[in-house]
Write a protein that holds these residues in place. Structure first.
Motif, mmCIF file in Angstrom:
data_model
loop_
_atom_site.group_PDB
_atom_site.id
_atom_site.type_symbol
_atom_site.label_atom_id
_atom_site.label_comp_id
_atom_site.label_asym_id
_atom_site.label_seq_id
_atom_site.Cartn_x
_atom_site.Cartn_y
_atom_site.Cartn_z
ATOM 1 N N ARG A 189 -16.082 32.793 47.979
ATOM 2 C CA ARG A 189 -15.778 31.974 48.176
ATOM 3 C C ARG A 189 -15.791 31.828 49.421
ATOM 4 O O ARG A 189 -15.301 32.447 49.986
ATOM 5 N N ASP A 191 -15.410 28.529 50.777
ATOM 6 C CA ASP A 191 -14.316 27.535 50.923
ATOM 7 C C ASP A 191 -13.387 27.783 52.107
ATOM 8 O O ASP A 191 -12.471 28.341 51.966
ATOM 9 N N ILE A 194 -9.896 24.849 48.636
ATOM 10 C CA ILE A 194 -9.827 25.784 46.536
ATOM 11 C C ILE A 194 -9.139 24.676 45.927
ATOM 12 O O ILE A 194 -7.437 24.206 45.982
ATOM 13 N N ARG A 197 -11.458 20.203 40.850
ATOM 14 C CA ARG A 197 -12.403 20.800 40.097
ATOM 15 C C ARG A 197 -13.456 21.788 41.252
ATOM 16 O O ARG A 197 -13.902 21.940 40.149
ATOM 17 N N ASP A 198 -12.444 22.595 42.216
ATOM 18 C CA ASP A 198 -13.695 23.773 41.825
ATOM 19 C C ASP A 198 -13.203 25.159 41.244
ATOM 20 O O ASP A 198 -13.871 25.179 40.181
ATOM 21 N N LEU A 201 -15.022 24.341 37.497
ATOM 22 C CA LEU A 201 -16.256 25.353 37.224
ATOM 23 C C LEU A 201 -16.566 26.520 37.708
ATOM 24 O O LEU A 201 -18.034 26.564 37.238
ATOM 25 N N MET A 202 -15.593 27.163 37.458
ATOM 26 C CA MET A 202 -15.180 29.029 37.121
ATOM 27 C C MET A 202 -16.026 28.713 35.928
ATOM 28 O O MET A 202 -14.839 28.307 34.990
ATOM 29 N N THR A 214 -8.689 30.874 53.373
ATOM 30 C CA THR A 214 -8.801 29.574 52.904
ATOM 31 C C THR A 214 -7.184 29.094 51.937
ATOM 32 O O THR A 214 -6.448 30.018 51.860
ATOM 33 N N ALA A 220 -5.224 23.253 41.922
ATOM 34 C CA ALA A 220 -6.253 24.578 41.611
ATOM 35 C C ALA A 220 -5.064 26.024 41.154
ATOM 36 O O ALA A 220 -4.956 26.124 40.089
#
Length: 235
Positions: A189, A191, A194, A197-198, A201-202, A214, A220
């Protein structure tokens, strides 16, 4: 603690195989079951229970199973376990000469359960000096679908970050060839942040490769640990 980790690895692999079993069975659900070519690689005993679970599901679905073993698999408990399973099923599978030689391309799909790290690297490099490499390029050259699951060596979280990054690139190369790779595939990724919410989704158990700049929020990070998602930064 070490014993608990050893016990959990076969279960984890068996769960990963659920998806591949479904895909193999559904790939030809509109057609009559035919011959599946299967190549066993590596000697990791942790992968055996999951591989046998897959063989059992394919056998019950009516497929003709032809199995070849790489050198390492033939010298390990992997082959012995498959032979015992086959004996209990009254010879449901046929064990073939490991080398392709002039075998006809009458199989509908090539399946490599628990692909070893050695075979993964050789296939990605275009080498053809072992059984798995020969079969993959033989199948691709004849427009046959190739599906592989990743063995324990390819998904171990204790591997050095540089090696895990190399494995990720090799997996991407196989996918470019047209091989369907199932299992705990590394994800990259770009992004800059992180957040919780990210992470949600994994996929639990996967590896996540991030740029060294990052940022990851505290919530998270907690979720990444809870979902057993390994993070590699600074590539």
């Amino acid at each position: 603690m070490a014993e608990a980790r050893k016990e959990s690895r076969p279960q984890t692999f068996a769960h990963r195989l659920d998806a591949i079993i479904s895909q193999v069975l559904s790939a030809h659900r509109q057609a009559q079951p035919g011959r599946l070519q299967i190549v066993m690689t590596g000697g990791e005993i942790e992968s055996l229970s999951g591989s046998l679970k897959c063989l059992e599901a394919l056998h019950r679905a009516g497929y003709q199973l032809r199995i070849s073993f790489s050198h390492s698999a033939s010298q390990s408990a992997v082959k012995a376990g498959c032979q015992l399973w086959n004996l209990k099923r009254g010879g449901a599978a046929r064990f073939e000469n490991p080398r392709i030689q002039s075998q006809p391309a009458d199989f509908i799909l090539l399946f490599l359960p628990s692909l070893s790290l050695n075979s993964l690297m050789k296939i990605a490099s275009g080498l053809r000096d072992n059984v798995a490499c020969e079969w993959v390029f033989y199948a691709l050259g004849r427009q046959k679908k190739v599906i592989a699951t990743l063995g324990p060596e390819c998904t171990a979280t204790w591997l050095p970050s540089a090696l895990r990054a190399l494995i990720a690139r090799h997996i991407a190369t196989l996918q470019q060839y047209g091989v369907v790779v199932k299992g705990s595939q590394p994800v990259e990724r770009k992004d800059r942040l992180i957040a919780l919410r990210d992470v949600r989704l994994m996929t639990p158990g996967q590896s996540l490769y991030l740029d060294r700049n990052t940022l990851i929020t505290p919530a998270a990070r907690d979720e990444l640990r809870r979902w057993n998602i390994s993070v590699i930064q600074g590539r």
